[in-house]
Design a protein around this motif. Structure first.
Motif, PDB file in Angstrom:
ATOM      1  N   LEU A 268       0.377   4.613  -7.236  1.00 44.65           N
ATOM      2  CA  LEU A 268      -0.867   5.113  -7.826  1.00 44.65           C
ATOM      3  C   LEU A 268      -1.125   4.463  -9.190  1.00 44.65           C
ATOM      4  CD1 LEU A 268      -0.692   8.936  -6.981  1.00 44.65           C
ATOM      5  CD2 LEU A 268      -2.122   7.192  -5.893  1.00 44.65           C
ATOM      6  N   ASN A 269      -0.085   4.316  -9.982  1.00 45.25           N
ATOM      7  CA  ASN A 269      -0.233   3.705 -11.303  1.00 45.25           C
ATOM      8  C   ASN A 269      -0.628   2.236 -11.221  1.00 45.25           C
ATOM      9  OD1 ASN A 269       0.440   6.077 -12.647  1.00 45.25           O
ATOM     10  ND2 ASN A 269       2.613   5.575 -12.739  1.00 45.25           N
ATOM     11  N   SER A 270      -0.296   1.589 -10.109  1.00 41.83           N
ATOM     12  CA  SER A 270      -0.599   0.165  -9.978  1.00 41.83           C
ATOM     13  C   SER A 270      -2.048  -0.098  -9.566  1.00 41.83           C
ATOM     14  CB  SER A 270       0.344  -0.484  -8.957  1.00 41.83           C
ATOM     15  OG  SER A 270       0.018  -0.097  -7.640  1.00 41.83           O
ATOM     16  N   LEU A 271      -2.802   0.960  -9.290  1.00 46.73           N
ATOM     17  CA  LEU A 271      -4.220   0.799  -8.951  1.00 46.73           C
ATOM     18  C   LEU A 271      -5.047   0.503 -10.194  1.00 46.73           C
ATOM     19  CD1 LEU A 271      -4.735   3.800  -6.492  1.00 46.73           C
ATOM     20  CD2 LEU A 271      -4.738   1.379  -5.866  1.00 46.73           C
ATOM     21  N   LYS A 272      -6.082  -0.311 -10.010  1.00 46.69           N
ATOM     22  CA  LYS A 272      -7.063  -0.504 -11.069  1.00 46.69           C
ATOM     23  C   LYS A 272      -7.869   0.781 -11.238  1.00 46.69           C
ATOM     24  CE  LYS A 272      -8.108  -5.403 -10.109  1.00 46.69           C
ATOM     25  NZ  LYS A 272      -9.192  -6.321  -9.691  1.00 46.69           N
ATOM     26  N   LEU A 273      -8.642   0.852 -12.309  1.00 43.58           N
ATOM     27  CA  LEU A 273      -9.594   1.937 -12.469  1.00 43.58           C
ATOM     28  C   LEU A 273     -10.575   1.883 -11.296  1.00 43.58           C
ATOM     29  CD1 LEU A 273     -10.557   4.242 -14.334  1.00 43.58           C
ATOM     30  CD2 LEU A 273     -12.077   2.573 -15.416  1.00 43.58           C
ATOM     31  N   ASP A 274     -10.757   2.991 -10.618  1.00 39.07           N
ATOM     32  CA  ASP A 274     -11.582   3.101  -9.403  1.00 39.07           C
ATOM     33  C   ASP A 274     -10.927   2.455  -8.180  1.00 39.07           C
ATOM     34  OD1 ASP A 274     -13.638   4.537 -10.645  1.00 39.07           O
ATOM     35  OD2 ASP A 274     -14.639   2.700 -11.314  1.00 39.07           O
ATOM     36  N   GLY A 275      -9.673   2.001  -8.325  1.00 39.85           N
ATOM     37  CA  GLY A 275      -8.938   1.485  -7.173  1.00 39.85           C
ATOM     38  C   GLY A 275      -8.585   2.618  -6.219  1.00 39.85           C
ATOM     39  N   GLU A 276      -8.269   2.264  -4.973  1.00 42.57           N
ATOM     40  CA  GLU A 276      -8.055   3.288  -3.947  1.00 42.57           C
ATOM     41  C   GLU A 276      -6.784   3.043  -3.151  1.00 42.57           C
ATOM     42  OE1 GLU A 276     -12.648   4.521  -2.884  1.00 42.57           O
ATOM     43  OE2 GLU A 276     -11.869   2.616  -2.112  1.00 42.57           O
ATOM     44  N   PHE A 277      -6.122   4.147  -2.835  1.00 39.27           N
ATOM     45  CA  PHE A 277      -4.909   4.129  -2.024  1.00 39.27           C
ATOM     46  C   PHE A 277      -5.220   4.840  -0.708  1.00 39.27           C
ATOM     47  CE2 PHE A 277      -0.156   5.651  -1.955  1.00 39.27           C
ATOM     48  CZ  PHE A 277       0.094   4.801  -0.894  1.00 39.27           C
ATOM     49  N   TYR A 278      -5.168   4.076   0.396  1.00 38.82           N
ATOM     50  CA  TYR A 278      -5.424   4.621   1.725  1.00 38.82           C
ATOM     51  C   TYR A 278      -4.101   4.758   2.466  1.00 38.82           C
ATOM     52  CZ  TYR A 278     -10.359   3.172   1.164  1.00 38.82           C
ATOM     53  OH  TYR A 278     -11.653   3.012   0.730  1.00 38.82           O
ATOM     54  N   ILE A 315      -1.769  15.926  11.139  1.00 41.71           N
ATOM     55  CA  ILE A 315      -1.730  14.926  10.082  1.00 41.71           C
ATOM     56  C   ILE A 315      -3.152  14.480   9.775  1.00 41.71           C
ATOM     57  CG2 ILE A 315       0.581  14.056  10.595  1.00 41.71           C
ATOM     58  CD1 ILE A 315      -0.711  11.704  12.023  1.00 41.71           C
ATOM     59  N   MET A 316      -3.330  13.974   8.589  1.00 43.64           N
ATOM     60  CA  MET A 316      -4.627  13.453   8.180  1.00 43.64           C
ATOM     61  C   MET A 316      -4.423  12.106   7.508  1.00 43.64           C
ATOM     62  SD  MET A 316      -6.569  16.810   6.609  1.00 43.64           S
ATOM     63  CE  MET A 316      -5.167  17.339   5.618  1.00 43.64           C
ATOM     64  N   SER A 317      -5.486  11.340   7.424  1.00 43.14           N
ATOM     65  CA  SER A 317      -5.462  10.142   6.601  1.00 43.14           C
ATOM     66  C   SER A 317      -6.013  10.522   5.238  1.00 43.14           C
ATOM     67  CB  SER A 317      -6.293   9.025   7.237  1.00 43.14           C
ATOM     68  OG  SER A 317      -7.650   9.406   7.329  1.00 43.14           O
ATOM     69  N   VAL A 318      -5.619   9.777   4.225  1.00 42.03           N
ATOM     70  CA  VAL A 318      -5.942  10.135   2.848  1.00 42.03           C
ATOM     71  C   VAL A 318      -6.501   8.922   2.105  1.00 42.03           C
ATOM     72  CG1 VAL A 318      -5.002  10.986   0.648  1.00 42.03           C
ATOM     73  CG2 VAL A 318      -4.095  11.858   2.821  1.00 42.03           C
ATOM     74  N   ARG A 319      -7.482   9.188   1.229  1.00 43.37           N
ATOM     75  CA  ARG A 319      -7.948   8.168   0.290  1.00 43.37           C
ATOM     76  C   ARG A 319      -7.867   8.771  -1.104  1.00 43.37           C
ATOM     77  NH1 ARG A 319     -14.111   6.421   0.276  1.00 43.37           N
ATOM     78  NH2 ARG A 319     -14.253   8.500  -0.642  1.00 43.37           N
ATOM     79  N   ILE A 320      -7.106   8.119  -1.975  1.00 39.51           N
ATOM     80  CA  ILE A 320      -6.982   8.569  -3.358  1.00 39.51           C
ATOM     81  C   ILE A 320      -7.630   7.544  -4.262  1.00 39.51           C
ATOM     82  CG2 ILE A 320      -5.411   9.126  -5.237  1.00 39.51           C
ATOM     83  CD1 ILE A 320      -3.463  10.212  -3.267  1.00 39.51           C
ATOM     84  N   LYS A 321      -8.583   7.983  -5.046  1.00 34.63           N
ATOM     85  CA  LYS A 321      -9.277   7.108  -5.967  1.00 34.63           C
ATOM     86  C   LYS A 321      -8.776   7.365  -7.385  1.00 34.63           C
ATOM     87  CE  LYS A 321     -13.926   5.576  -7.299  1.00 34.63           C
ATOM     88  NZ  LYS A 321     -15.371   5.731  -7.032  1.00 34.63           N
ATOM     89  N   LYS A 322      -8.478   6.293  -8.089  1.00 34.15           N
ATOM     90  CA  LYS A 322      -7.964   6.421  -9.449  1.00 34.15           C
ATOM     91  C   LYS A 322      -9.121   6.556 -10.438  1.00 34.15           C
ATOM     92  CE  LYS A 322      -4.679   4.127 -12.552  1.00 34.15           C
ATOM     93  NZ  LYS A 322      -3.750   2.989 -12.687  1.00 34.15           N
ATOM     94  N   LEU A 323      -9.090   7.596 -11.241  1.00 36.66           N
ATOM     95  CA  LEU A 323     -10.194   7.896 -12.161  1.00 36.66           C
ATOM     96  C   LEU A 323      -9.933   7.515 -13.604  1.00 36.66           C
ATOM     97  CD1 LEU A 323     -11.097  11.455 -10.798  1.00 36.66           C
ATOM     98  CD2 LEU A 323     -12.076   9.245 -10.113  1.00 36.66           C
ATOM     99  N   SER A 324      -8.668   7.290 -13.951  1.00 33.68           N
ATOM    100  CA  SER A 324      -8.356   6.913 -15.326  1.00 33.68           C
ATOM    101  C   SER A 324      -7.283   5.837 -15.319  1.00 33.68           C
ATOM    102  CB  SER A 324      -7.877   8.115 -16.131  1.00 33.68           C
ATOM    103  OG  SER A 324      -6.697   8.669 -15.565  1.00 33.68           O
ATOM    104  N   LYS A 325      -7.328   4.973 -16.289  1.00 34.40           N
ATOM    105  CA  LYS A 325      -6.406   3.844 -16.368  1.00 34.40           C
ATOM    106  C   LYS A 325      -5.015   4.288 -16.787  1.00 34.40           C
ATOM    107  CE  LYS A 325      -6.205  -0.902 -18.139  1.00 34.40           C
ATOM    108  NZ  LYS A 325      -6.865  -1.907 -19.014  1.00 34.40           N
TER     109      LYS A 325
END
Length: 328
Positions: A268-278, A315-325
Motif C-alpha cells: 500500500l505504501n508503494s502506491l502513488k497518490l491515487d494509485g490502486e491495489f486490486y 470471497i470478494m475482489s477489492v480495490r484500494i485507492k491511496k488518498l495520501s502520500k
C-alpha cells in the motif's frame, strides 16, 4: 560434450523423473531409495569421466563447480516442491540446509574420485541412501508437503492455475482504459500472462514471482525479498496470489501473519497518490484497520456468471485507492 554439461543435463532429467515421486512414501522403511537409485547408476557409469575431470582440474575450478551444482540442485528442489504445493514457504534456513546437503554430497564423492579410489558399490549405495533420507528429513519440516499421504508412491500437485487475462480483469473489476502506470503484477505466475498482455497494448507493466520463465519484464524472487519503492506504483495487482497466501496464513495456527501484514502495508505504501491495489480474495481482518483518510476501499462480489457452481462465494475482489502520500 564434457562431463560438467552432462551433469547438469542429468540433474534436469532427474527432476523430471522425480517431479511427482513422493519422497515420504513408506516413511517407516529405510531399506529402499526414496527417489530411486538413478544417481548411483550415473556415478558408476561415468566414473572414469568424473575421475579424469577431477584429476585434470585445479582446486579452485572444482570448488566453483561444486558450488554451482549445489546451487542449481537447490533451485530445482525448491521449484519442484513449489510446483507440488503453491503454498510452500521458502525461507533462508531451508535454502541453506538444502545447499549444504548437496554440497556435502558432492564433496564426499569428488574426494573419493580425486584420490583415484575406485567407487565401491556398497559405499556409493549407502552414501546416496543417506543423502536421500537427509533430504526427506529436511523436506519433512515443511507443513504443506506433509499433506501428501505416505501410502502413495506418486502425488498429485495442489492445483495452481494461471488464469486468462479476460478473467483476471473481470474478477478484479479493472477498467483497462483507466489503469494507472507503472503496473506491478505481484505474483504474476510463471508465464506472466497479464504482464505480457499489458506490455503488448503499450502499458508499462512488470511482474514478480518465485517461478517465472520471463527475464525481461519479471523478477524471479520470493515476494518478501522484493523491495517496494514508496510512492512508486500506479497500480498493483494480486489475483489469487499474495492475498490468497496471506488469507491462508492468517487461518493457520502457526502462520506467520505478521510478516504478511507488514508486506501488505509495504504494498500500500508503494502506491502513488491515487494509485490502486486490486486483489482477490479480500482480507477483512486487516482491511478494517486501514485509515479512511489514507485509503478508500471498494469491495466487489464475484460476478455471478464467473461462478462455476452458480452459488454465492464467500470471497470478494477489492480495490484500494491511496488518498495520501506515504512518508519515504
Amino acid at each position: 560434450m564434457n562431463i560438467k554439461n552432462k551433469i547438469f543435463i542429468f540433474i534436469n532429467d532427474l527432476y523430471k523423473v522425480n517431479a511427482r515421486t513422493n519422497i515420504f512414501y513408506g516413511l517407516s522403511r529405510n531399506d529402499d531409495f526414496p527417489l530411486g537409485n538413478y544417481v548411483v547408476k550415473y556415478i558408476i557409469f561415468h566414473e572414469k569421466e568424473l575421475n579424469h575431470y577431477l584429476n585434470n582440474s585445479d582446486n579452485v575450478e572444482i570448488n566453483n563447480f561444486v558450488k554451482k551444482v549445489a546451487g542449481y540442485s537447490t533451485e530445482r528442489t525448491i521449484k519442484t516442491v513449489i510446483e507440488l504445493n503453491q503454498y510452500v514457504e521458502v525461507d533462508a534456513t531451508l535454502v541453506n540446509e538444502l545447499y549444504d546437503l548437496y554440497e556435502d554430497f558432492l564433496v564426499r564423492i569428488f574426494k573419493t574420485l580425486y584420490s583415484n579410489i575406485s567407487i565401491n558399490l556398497d559405499w556409493i549405495n549407502r552414501l546416496v541412501m543417506e543423502h536421500q533420507l537427509k533430504l526427506r528429513s529436511i523436506l519433512g519440516t515443511i507443513d504443506e508437503l506433509r499433506l501428501f499421504s505416505i501410502t502413495k508412491r506418486f502425488v498429485e500437485p495442489i492445483p495452481c492455475s494461471e488464469y486468462s487475462v479476460a478473467l483476471q480483469l473481470k474478477i478484479l473489476n479493472i477498467n483497462i482504459e483507466k489503469i494507472k502506470e507503472p503496473i506491478l503484477d505481484f505474483g504474476c505466475g510463471s508465464k506472466a500472462t497479464l504482464v505480457h498482455y499489458l506490455r503488448k497494448i503499450g502499458l508499462e507493466a512488470y511482474g514478480v514471482d518465485r517461478i517465472t520463465n520471463d527475464k525481461l519484464y519479471t523478477i524471479q524472487t520470493d515476494w518478501f525479498n522484493y523491495e517496494l519503492k514508496p510512492n512508486y506504483w500506479g497500480t498493483i495487482i494480486s489475483h489469487l496470489s499474495f492475498t490468497n497466501h496471506f488469507k491462508r496464513t492468517h487461518l493457520k495456527k502457526n502462520g506467520n501473519y505478521i510478516k504478511y501484514a507488514r508486506k501488505y502495508m509495504e504494498l500500500l505504501n508503494s502506491l502513488k497518490l491515487d494509485g490502486e491495489f486490486y486483489y482477490t480474495p479480500n482480507l477483512p481482518f486487516i482491511e478494517q484497520f486501514l485509515s479512511p483518510k489514507s485509503y478508500k476501499i471498494n469491495n466487489y462480489f464475484l460476478n455471478y456468471d464467473i461462478q462455476r457452481n452458480r452459488e454465492p462465494l464467500d470471497i470478494m475482489s477489492v480495490r484500494i485507492k491511496k488518498l495520501s502520500k506515504s512518508d519515504e
